[in-house]
Motif scaffolding. Structure first.
Motif, PDB file in Angstrom:
ATOM      1  N   VAL A   1       0.838  -1.189   0.000  1.00  0.00           N
ATOM      2  CA  VAL A   1       0.000   0.000   0.000  1.00  0.00           C
ATOM      3  C   VAL A   1       0.880   1.249   0.000  1.00  0.00           C
ATOM      4  CG1 VAL A   1      -1.868   1.228   1.159  1.00  0.00           C
ATOM      5  CG2 VAL A   1      -1.731  -1.258   1.331  1.00  0.00           C
ATOM      6  N   GLU A   2       0.695   2.085  -0.997  1.00  0.00           N
ATOM      7  CA  GLU A   2       1.455   3.337  -1.066  1.00  0.00           C
ATOM      8  C   GLU A   2       0.790   4.399  -0.191  1.00  0.00           C
ATOM      9  OE1 GLU A   2       4.280   3.459  -2.670  1.00  0.00           O
ATOM     10  OE2 GLU A   2       4.028   1.402  -3.402  1.00  0.00           O
ATOM     11  N   TYR A   3       1.534   5.422   0.145  1.00  0.00           N
ATOM     12  CA  TYR A   3       0.975   6.523   0.929  1.00  0.00           C
ATOM     13  C   TYR A   3       1.653   7.826   0.546  1.00  0.00           C
ATOM     14  CZ  TYR A   3       5.150   5.732   3.822  1.00  0.00           C
ATOM     15  OH  TYR A   3       6.437   5.564   4.255  1.00  0.00           O
ATOM     16  N   ASP A   4       1.060   8.931   0.973  1.00  0.00           N
ATOM     17  CA  ASP A   4       1.560  10.269   0.670  1.00  0.00           C
ATOM     18  C   ASP A   4       2.456  10.732   1.818  1.00  0.00           C
ATOM     19  OD1 ASP A   4       1.995  12.906   0.085  1.00  0.00           O
ATOM     20  OD2 ASP A   4      -0.110  13.523   0.153  1.00  0.00           O
ATOM     21  N   PRO A   5       3.755  10.926   1.582  1.00  0.00           N
ATOM     22  CA  PRO A   5       4.670  11.351   2.649  1.00  0.00           C
ATOM     23  C   PRO A   5       4.266  12.674   3.295  1.00  0.00           C
ATOM     24  CG  PRO A   5       5.902  10.628   0.716  1.00  0.00           C
ATOM     25  CD  PRO A   5       4.469  10.726   0.302  1.00  0.00           C
ATOM     26  N   ALA A   6       3.472  13.485   2.580  1.00  0.00           N
ATOM     27  CA  ALA A   6       3.047  14.779   3.134  1.00  0.00           C
ATOM     28  C   ALA A   6       1.959  14.619   4.193  1.00  0.00           C
ATOM     29  CB  ALA A   6       2.548  15.684   2.013  1.00  0.00           C
ATOM     30  N   ARG A   7       1.327  13.448   4.240  1.00  0.00           N
ATOM     31  CA  ARG A   7       0.257  13.213   5.216  1.00  0.00           C
ATOM     32  C   ARG A   7       0.650  12.062   6.144  1.00  0.00           C
ATOM     33  NH1 ARG A   7      -4.714  11.972   1.783  1.00  0.00           N
ATOM     34  NH2 ARG A   7      -3.154  11.389   0.231  1.00  0.00           N
ATOM     35  N   VAL A   8       1.757  12.236   6.801  1.00  0.00           N
ATOM     36  CA  VAL A   8       2.284  11.212   7.707  1.00  0.00           C
ATOM     37  C   VAL A   8       2.555  11.826   9.070  1.00  0.00           C
ATOM     38  CG1 VAL A   8       4.221   9.670   8.182  1.00  0.00           C
ATOM     39  CG2 VAL A   8       3.301   9.823   5.869  1.00  0.00           C
ATOM     40  N   LYS A   9       2.131  11.125  10.108  1.00  0.00           N
ATOM     41  CA  LYS A   9       2.403  11.559  11.485  1.00  0.00           C
ATOM     42  C   LYS A   9       3.403  10.581  12.091  1.00  0.00           C
ATOM     43  CE  LYS A   9      -0.978  13.116  14.008  1.00  0.00           C
ATOM     44  NZ  LYS A   9      -2.210  13.201  14.859  1.00  0.00           N
ATOM     45  N   GLY A  10       4.573  11.074  12.472  1.00  0.00           N
ATOM     46  CA  GLY A  10       5.616  10.217  13.024  1.00  0.00           C
ATOM     47  C   GLY A  10       6.877  10.277  12.194  1.00  0.00           C
ATOM     48  N   SER A  11       7.942   9.680  12.691  1.00  0.00           N
ATOM     49  CA  SER A  11       9.239   9.707  12.012  1.00  0.00           C
ATOM     50  C   SER A  11       9.188   8.941  10.699  1.00  0.00           C
ATOM     51  CB  SER A  11      10.326   9.111  12.913  1.00  0.00           C
ATOM     52  OG  SER A  11      10.396   9.806  14.136  1.00  0.00           O
ATOM     53  N   ALA A  12       9.880   9.465   9.708  1.00  0.00           N
ATOM     54  CA  ALA A  12       9.849   8.855   8.379  1.00  0.00           C
ATOM     55  C   ALA A  12      10.489   7.477   8.352  1.00  0.00           C
ATOM     56  CB  ALA A  12      10.543   9.774   7.378  1.00  0.00           C
ATOM     57  N   ASP A  13      11.472   7.230   9.228  1.00  0.00           N
ATOM     58  CA  ASP A  13      12.246   5.987   9.152  1.00  0.00           C
ATOM     59  C   ASP A  13      11.789   4.923  10.143  1.00  0.00           C
ATOM     60  OD1 ASP A  13      13.030   7.345  11.375  1.00  0.00           O
ATOM     61  OD2 ASP A  13      15.181   7.136  11.051  1.00  0.00           O
ATOM     62  N   THR A  14      10.551   4.983  10.603  1.00  0.00           N
ATOM     63  CA  THR A  14      10.056   3.961  11.532  1.00  0.00           C
ATOM     64  C   THR A  14       9.940   2.611  10.824  1.00  0.00           C
ATOM     65  OG1 THR A  14       7.745   4.437  11.003  1.00  0.00           O
ATOM     66  CG2 THR A  14       8.724   5.641  12.851  1.00  0.00           C
ATOM     67  N   PRO A  15      10.134   1.504  11.558  1.00  0.00           N
ATOM     68  CA  PRO A  15      10.023   0.179  10.932  1.00  0.00           C
ATOM     69  C   PRO A  15       8.593  -0.242  10.632  1.00  0.00           C
ATOM     70  CG  PRO A  15      10.494  -0.033  13.276  1.00  0.00           C
ATOM     71  CD  PRO A  15      10.615   1.428  12.943  1.00  0.00           C
ATOM     72  N   VAL A  16       7.604   0.418  11.251  1.00  0.00           N
ATOM     73  CA  VAL A  16       6.199   0.041  11.039  1.00  0.00           C
ATOM     74  C   VAL A  16       5.401   1.258  10.584  1.00  0.00           C
ATOM     75  CG1 VAL A  16       4.074  -0.803  12.116  1.00  0.00           C
ATOM     76  CG2 VAL A  16       6.273  -1.830  12.732  1.00  0.00           C
ATOM     77  N   THR A  17       4.624   1.058   9.537  1.00  0.00           N
ATOM     78  CA  THR A  17       3.758   2.123   9.013  1.00  0.00           C
ATOM     79  C   THR A  17       2.311   1.662   9.027  1.00  0.00           C
ATOM     80  OG1 THR A  17       5.512   2.905   7.531  1.00  0.00           O
ATOM     81  CG2 THR A  17       3.261   3.600   7.030  1.00  0.00           C
ATOM     82  N   ILE A  18       1.451   2.473   9.637  1.00  0.00           N
ATOM     83  CA  ILE A  18       0.007   2.221   9.587  1.00  0.00           C
ATOM     84  C   ILE A  18      -0.570   3.128   8.502  1.00  0.00           C
ATOM     85  CG2 ILE A  18      -2.190   2.303  10.820  1.00  0.00           C
ATOM     86  CD1 ILE A  18      -0.619   2.142  13.441  1.00  0.00           C
ATOM     87  N   VAL A  19      -1.117   2.537   7.460  1.00  0.00           N
ATOM     88  CA  VAL A  19      -1.810   3.314   6.436  1.00  0.00           C
ATOM     89  C   VAL A  19      -3.303   3.193   6.715  1.00  0.00           C
ATOM     90  CG1 VAL A  19      -2.235   3.653   3.979  1.00  0.00           C
ATOM     91  CG2 VAL A  19       0.016   2.873   4.748  1.00  0.00           C
ATOM     92  N   GLU A  20      -3.929   4.335   6.948  1.00  0.00           N
ATOM     93  CA  GLU A  20      -5.354   4.363   7.280  1.00  0.00           C
ATOM     94  C   GLU A  20      -6.162   4.936   6.122  1.00  0.00           C
ATOM     95  OE1 GLU A  20      -8.427   6.460  10.500  1.00  0.00           O
ATOM     96  OE2 GLU A  20      -6.345   7.151  10.341  1.00  0.00           O
TER      97      GLU A  20
END
Length: 345
Positions: free
Chosen positions: A166-185
């Protein structure tokens, strides 16, 4: 009974492996050609995404249940070997022999509760009822016994759940960019269940600070939420003024104020330029971008809100913090294991 520990590892390449909904290789695999033009595996998701995802979730559950059964079997066999017994001999010794015969009253109570299943009098089938009750108790006790063996063992489950890229928009992310886990909502600003899960998401991000980030994507259910589309566009107008998350939080905090007039007031209250925001909202300039999110969600099986993909692993609905924690911990463990393997090379 002597305490012991077994270490059981099933190599995923040799057991039932959970399917990935899409992978870099599979998504580029042609499944048909029409006048020389290829149709790829990934194209199927745009048409049958929800159905394919549901089928693969069902397949994973079947495999998980089968794997649990095999693990119990291995544990019992290992415990029996230590005692010089067969698995069945061990179970009869440790479990079956400790189950008392049901009393006549217990059998009569069961018979009366299930009387609609037979027209035969109790005395005629009393022995069969007692045996049925005892067999049921034995089965439950055997499961409890094998669970106790598992508590003393090291069992590594390597069966991966269905996963979606699942792709996501880096401009709409809360949290550090380099985290090992990403929740896409994928969510809808007017959806009450999306609003309900917001406090849970805040708690999860706080709990895993620096290890988990949240990426938001729009999935307005316009057919049932009349203001969902304009609210999604409003969030983009806020993004243009550097106030995306402030607007995001404000809209979820008061879902009754999502018409254009209220959105303009909310934006102004957050320190945005009122005229620029209102002009942006009336122009509909972000309608296409919102629709792109909707299409992307549909392609990976989203059909309701909120829907989450945690490192690609599906979680649907306003779930509890414990549900998020279970998947996040699994993904963090997988990331740690992967890093260890890479470091050892």
């Amino acid at each position: 009974m002597k305490n012991y520990a077994f270490h059981i590892i099933f190599v995923s390449a040799l057991i039932l492996v959970g399917p990935r909904v899409s992978s870099a290789q599979d998504s580029q695999k042609a499944v048909a050609t029409v006048d020389g033009q290829a149709i790829y595996e990934q194209d199927l998701m745009s048409v049958a995404g929800p159905n394919l995802l549901e089928l693969r979730k069902q397949e994973f559950k079947v495999k998980s249940d089968a794997l649990s059964s095999l693990i119990r079997k291995k544990l019992v066999e290992a415990a029996a070997k230590k005692k010089g017994l067969t698995a069945e001999e061990l179970l009869k010794q440790e479990v079956d022999s400790k189950i008392a015969e049901p009393s006549d009253d217990e059998a009569k109570g069961y018979y009366l509760a299930a009387k609609t299943g037979t027209s035969l009098p109790f005395e005629q089938i009393k022995s069969q009822v007692k045996q049925l009750l005892k067999n049921t108790e034995i089965q439950q006790a055997r499961e409890k016994y094998t669970d106790s063996l598992r508590d003393k063992a090291e069992v590594s489950i390597l069966l991966p759940p269905p996963s979606v890229q699942v792709e996501y928009d880096p401009a709409r992310v809360k949290g550090s960019a380099d985290t090992p886990v990403t929740i896409v909502e994928f969510a809808d600003f007017q959806c009450p269940y999306c609003g309900k899960v917001e406090p849970t998401l805040r708690d999860v991000l706080a709990k895993y600070n620096g290890r988990v980030k949240l990426a938001y994507r729009d999935f307005p259910l316009s057919q049932i939420h009349e203001h969902a589309e304009v609210a999604a566009e409003a969030s983009r107008c806020a993004l243009a003024q550097g106030k995306y998350w402030q607007m995001h939080d404000a809209m979820f905090a008061d879902q009754a104020k999502l018409d254009e007039a209220d959105l303009v007031k909310t934006a102004a209250g957050l320190g945005m330029d009122r005229n620029s925001f209102e002009s942006c909202l009336k122009s509909g300039k972000y309608k296409t971008m919102v629709q792109q999110d909707v299409e992307a969600g549909s392609e990976v099986g989203v059909s309701a809100t909120p829907t989450f993909f945690i490192n690609g692993e599906f979680l649907g609905g306003a779930q509890s913090e414990a549900d998020f924690v279970t998947i996040i911990d699994r993904q963090l463990a997988a990331a740690t294991s992967k890093n260890s393997v890479l470091a050892s090379r």
